[in-house]
Each structure stands twice: as C-alpha cells, then as structure tokens.
Design a protein around this motif. Structure first.
Motif, PDB file in Angstrom:
ATOM      1  N   ILE A 277      13.069   3.581   2.339  1.00 35.66           N
ATOM      2  CA  ILE A 277      12.493   2.748   1.281  1.00 35.66           C
ATOM      3  C   ILE A 277      11.869   3.645   0.225  1.00 35.66           C
ATOM      4  O   ILE A 277      11.059   4.524   0.551  1.00 35.66           O
ATOM      5  CB  ILE A 277      11.417   1.796   1.852  1.00 35.66           C
ATOM      6  N   ASP A 376       2.674  -2.980   6.265  1.00 34.49           N
ATOM      7  CA  ASP A 376       3.931  -3.587   6.675  1.00 34.49           C
ATOM      8  C   ASP A 376       4.460  -2.929   7.945  1.00 34.49           C
ATOM      9  O   ASP A 376       4.022  -1.846   8.349  1.00 34.49           O
ATOM     10  CB  ASP A 376       4.951  -3.440   5.538  1.00 34.49           C
ATOM     11  N   VAL A 378       8.382  -2.097   9.444  1.00 35.47           N
ATOM     12  CA  VAL A 378       9.800  -2.069   9.089  1.00 35.47           C
ATOM     13  C   VAL A 378      10.573  -1.325  10.168  1.00 35.47           C
ATOM     14  O   VAL A 378      10.000  -0.822  11.136  1.00 35.47           O
ATOM     15  CB  VAL A 378      10.012  -1.410   7.702  1.00 35.47           C
ATOM     16  N   LYS A 379      11.894  -1.255   9.997  1.00 37.31           N
ATOM     17  CA  LYS A 379      12.765  -0.569  10.956  1.00 37.31           C
ATOM     18  C   LYS A 379      12.553  -1.096  12.374  1.00 37.31           C
ATOM     19  O   LYS A 379      12.321  -0.348  13.326  1.00 37.31           O
ATOM     20  CB  LYS A 379      12.543   0.952  10.910  1.00 37.31           C
ATOM     21  N   ASP A 412       6.036  -9.464  14.027  1.00 37.46           N
ATOM     22  CA  ASP A 412       5.975 -10.369  12.881  1.00 37.46           C
ATOM     23  C   ASP A 412       5.532 -11.780  13.246  1.00 37.46           C
ATOM     24  O   ASP A 412       5.676 -12.707  12.448  1.00 37.46           O
ATOM     25  CB  ASP A 412       7.340 -10.444  12.199  1.00 37.46           C
ATOM     26  N   GLN A 423       2.430 -11.504   3.497  1.00 37.42           N
ATOM     27  CA  GLN A 423       3.581 -11.431   2.597  1.00 37.42           C
ATOM     28  C   GLN A 423       3.322 -10.582   1.346  1.00 37.42           C
ATOM     29  O   GLN A 423       4.201  -9.803   0.929  1.00 37.42           O
ATOM     30  CB  GLN A 423       4.020 -12.832   2.197  1.00 37.42           C
ATOM     31  N   LYS A 426       4.072  -6.570   1.666  1.00 38.81           N
ATOM     32  CA  LYS A 426       5.309  -6.048   2.222  1.00 38.81           C
ATOM     33  C   LYS A 426       5.963  -5.036   1.283  1.00 38.81           C
ATOM     34  O   LYS A 426       5.935  -5.192   0.053  1.00 38.81           O
ATOM     35  CB  LYS A 426       6.274  -7.180   2.534  1.00 38.81           C
ATOM     36  N   ALA A 427       6.567  -4.015   1.873  1.00 35.42           N
ATOM     37  CA  ALA A 427       7.246  -2.993   1.071  1.00 35.42           C
ATOM     38  C   ALA A 427       8.473  -3.542   0.357  1.00 35.42           C
ATOM     39  O   ALA A 427       8.878  -3.012  -0.680  1.00 35.42           O
ATOM     40  CB  ALA A 427       7.649  -1.822   1.977  1.00 35.42           C
ATOM     41  N   SER A 428       9.053  -4.602   0.895  1.00 35.82           N
ATOM     42  CA  SER A 428      10.275  -5.151   0.313  1.00 35.82           C
ATOM     43  C   SER A 428      10.072  -5.675  -1.096  1.00 35.82           C
ATOM     44  O   SER A 428      11.064  -5.923  -1.804  1.00 35.82           O
ATOM     45  CB  SER A 428      10.813  -6.260   1.211  1.00 35.82           C
ATOM     46  N   ARG A 429       8.854  -5.868  -1.531  1.00 35.04           N
ATOM     47  CA  ARG A 429       8.634  -6.378  -2.887  1.00 35.04           C
ATOM     48  C   ARG A 429       9.098  -5.378  -3.939  1.00 35.04           C
ATOM     49  O   ARG A 429       9.262  -5.744  -5.114  1.00 35.04           O
ATOM     50  CB  ARG A 429       7.152  -6.720  -3.103  1.00 35.04           C
ATOM     51  N   SER A 431      11.963  -3.570  -3.528  1.00 34.91           N
ATOM     52  CA  SER A 431      13.404  -3.314  -3.342  1.00 34.91           C
ATOM     53  C   SER A 431      14.215  -4.082  -4.397  1.00 34.91           C
ATOM     54  O   SER A 431      13.739  -4.986  -5.043  1.00 34.91           O
ATOM     55  CB  SER A 431      13.830  -3.740  -1.950  1.00 34.91           C
TER      56      SER A 431
END
Length: 431
Positions: A277, A376, A378-379, A412, A423, A426-429, A431
């Motif tokens: 990421i 967060d 992940v993985k 989770d 929410q 989160k690191a996905s924000r 991506s």
C-alpha cells in the motif's frame, strides 16, 4: 479471539506481534497487546520515547477537532514560502516534492471530505482522555496527567470576532468550551500580562508533566508483562504464509505472526513493503524551546491565538512549541525557529520569560493530507497500521492502542461500543 496458545505462538517465531516503532503510539499498543496475552517485540532504531514522542508539546489536545489547514492556506502560501520564521513554513526547496501532498490536502477541503475528517478527529478525541486516564491509572502513574483544562488567549480587539467564530464552530462539534474575560484568565494564570483581553477555556483538556516519562512508565509496565524492546532499525520486510519476516540492522531476521507499523513519519516505505500500500505520508516538522527556569510560570497550557504557539508547564520547565514546517525528513533543522518561540512569548507575560539554559529540539510529526491517522488491519490481519496522527499523536495514542488491540485480537468484528467507528481510519481510503 485470535491470541494463540503459548506453544503455538513460540514455534518458529520471535514474537506473536512485532511492533516497529517505540514512540508513544507503539509503546501504548505494546502494553495493551501484552495484557491480552500477545507475545510482543518492539523494534526501534532509537530508545523508547525518543523522536516526536520526546519533544511534543505535552498538550492533550482534545479540543482540536479541525484539520491542520483550511481554505485560507491558499492565501497564506506566499508567506509560507517566503518567511522562514512564520508559524506555518514551507521550504521552497521542498515545494516540488510536497506539491502532490498539498494537492491532496486542498482536495480534502471540499465540504464532504472536510466534514468526514472533522467527524473522524472528533470521534478519536472524544475517547482519548478517558483512555489515557484509565491507562495511566492502571500502571500507577496518574500523576503524570493533569486534567485541569487549557486556554486559548487573544490580545487584540480585532481578533475577538475570530475567537467567537471559533467558539461557535467548536460548540457545533460538541467541544466543551467557555468564553473567559481577561481578568478571569489572569486569576488562573496571574503572570500573564494585561495585554490579554480574553480567550477560550477548554475544561476537557489536559497536559502531561513529562512526555518522556509517560512513555517510559508504559515501557516499564510492558516489560513487566514480558514485552521485549530491541534497539534495531527495521530495513524491510515481507508477508508469507507463516506470518511476517523482517530484516533488521542489528538483529538480523525477525519472524512474527503479525507486525504493527507504528514508526510515525518513517512508516510509508515499510507499509509499501509489507502491505503493498502506498500512502501519502509527509511530515510536519515541529520545534520546541524548553525553558528550565520557568517551572512555575503557568499552571495550565496556554495557546496564543495571534502568535500561534503553545506554552505547556512541565516538571522540567516551560515548553514552548507549535510551529509547523514542511521540509521533509532530510533537511537539517533550522533551530532559529525554536528560538523564535521565545521572541513570540515577549509581551504575553508581565515579565519576559527566562531563556537562560534553554534547550532546542526539532522532530517529525507524521501527517496525512486528510488529517486523519491510519489505524487498520490488512493482509488478512498479518499487518497492522497505526500512524499519521500529525500533531495529535500524544492525544490519540491510548485510544489508538485500544483499537489496535481490538483489531489484533478480534479482527474485523464490530468494535466495542466504547471505540469509534473504524471506517474513517482505513488505509484503503488512499487506494
């Protein structure tokens, strides 16, 4: 719960969880994880509590629910580039590299992202002080935290409107705030000058009397629980079927079932290596000036609205802090910015502060363009992330540790009612 049995966790690993970073966030996480039965190893190239955790302002800034910048930053940009002593400084040599980060910051000033940021900061801050009180009480060090409120003062008649606007905005965000006149402020802090016309008092804020002692009190408690602390830099790492493999400068290869990246402004490369990421992490370089002869000048933290810096009473003196400089991780510090804090203090007191034997410091605050941290998992739960708290690292460390412990232990599954919705962090924000 995901905590393994001791026999399973010992097989082929150096730890259940390896934490990269021995600052206030990493150490708080280590302590709380160890209480849940995790076998924890903390790695850092410096001793625990150094870096930004050592030099922060010591203010539990629960009132600061707004992003680090607003739309006025566009008007201030020329001054940021031209004034090396300004409260918000952008090194012109770093400007090209900072431009993508600044563009994201400006993009997040749109109405909906800005409101989401405020809600995310507020949720963490509302849980922060009680989390700290509970943590410090549990290790017998409640005396390190003084919950006596803080002040934001103003000197000029023309800034009263700005103060009233700020108070209204804070009340909208459920921040506890009181309007005080100058006499009430001097009753609490008698050494402040007659120039102080009034200000805002924040009863639900606090300060610590020694940030380094706070970290090391947690280190002692964590070691008592079996946490190991190793002075070694993590160079890179990878995730595999068995867990995580880290390459270090002093300890060679480290294997763990999980890893937590909590090394502040240095977290981006390891996040890419371990999780794949890319995060837009930069640093606010902060300065402080410590005045050892001024232990008794103020009873609580005081911030100047016009001068844009904070003064916090500590056991070792009065700490002046609060400037922000964008110049990256490699530029040498400009310690004149620290000495500028003493010049800024002149006129705020009936007699000037004693700067004899003063010490200066510069450190790196980890900053993301939306002013929210990444907290967060992940993985498939093998990589945990806790960084990007900008100037709220101390404030939010204990509640961050509660969240990370939940993520490590329960994955989770829905967080406990005492924790905020996860929410926004989160690191996905990105991506």
């Amino acid at each position: 719960m995901q905590v393994p049995s001791s026999s399973a966790s010992d097989a082929g690993t150096d730890a259940d969880i390896a934490i990269i970073g021995a600052g206030v966030v990493g150490v708080a996480c280590a302590l709380m994880l160890s209480r849940q039965g995790w076998r924890v190893l903390v790695l850092d190239r410096e001793a625990p509590g150094m870096g930004a955790s050592w030099g922060n302002a010591g203010h539990m800034a629960t009132e600061q629910v707004f992003p680090i910048a607003d739309a006025s930053i566009l008007k201030r940009l020329p001054g940021m580039l031209m004034d090396p002593m300004g409260p918000l400084r952008l090194d012109w040599r770093y400007f090209p590299k900072a431009l993508p980060w600044l563009s994201r910051l400006l993009w997040n000033l749109r109405k909906n992202p800005w409101q989401n940021t405020v809600a995310g900061i507020r949720a963490l801050n509302q849980a922060s002080l009680s989390a700290w009180q509970e943590l410090l009480a549990s290790i017998g060090h409640s005396h390190l935290l003084k919950k006596e409120g803080s002040l934001l003062v103003h000197e000029r008649s023309d800034t009263r409107h700005d103060l009233d606007v700020l108070r209204a905005r804070m009340l909208e965000q459920q921040v506890s705030v009181e309007r005080w006149q100058g006499d009430a402020i001097r009753h609490t802090a008698p050494q402040l000058s007659e120039r102080i016309k009034g200000g805002l008092f924040f009863p639900e804020t606090a300060h610590v009397v020694n940030p380094w002692q706070v970290v090391n009190a947690m280190v002692d408690a964590a070691r008592h629980n079996g946490v190991q602390f190793t002075t070694s830099e993590v160079l890179t790492g990878q995730v595999d079927d068995q867990g995580v493999c880290l390459q270090t400068s002093e300890s060679g290869q480290i294997r763990a079932r999980k890893v937590l990246v909590a090394c502040g402004a240095h977290s981006a490369p390891l996040t890419t290596a371990l999780a794949g990421i890319r995060v837009p992490l930069d640093t606010e370089r902060g300065y402080h000036l410590m005045l050892p002869g001024e232990q008794h000048r103020l009873p609580i933290a005081v911030t100047s609205l016009e001068r844009r810096f904070i003064m916090t009473p500590m056991d070792e003196g009065l700490r002046l802090a609060g400037t922000v400089e964008f110049a990256g991780l490699k530029q040498p510090p400009n310690m004149q910015r620290a000495w500028q804090l003493h010049r800024l203090s002149q006129g705020l007191f009936k007699t000037d502060l004693d700067a004899s034997s003063a010490t200066v410091w510069m450190g790196f605050r980890p900053s993301l363009p939306d002013s929210l941290p990444i907290i967060d998992s992940v993985k498939n739960g093998k990589v945990l992330l806790a960084f990007g708290h900008h100037h709220l690292g101390l404030t939010q460390a204990a509640v961050t540790a509660e969240i990370i412990t939940h993520l490590a232990t329960y994955g989770d599954s829905p967080a406990a009612s005492s924790l905020p919705d996860l929410q926004p962090y989160k690191a996905s924000r990105f991506s």
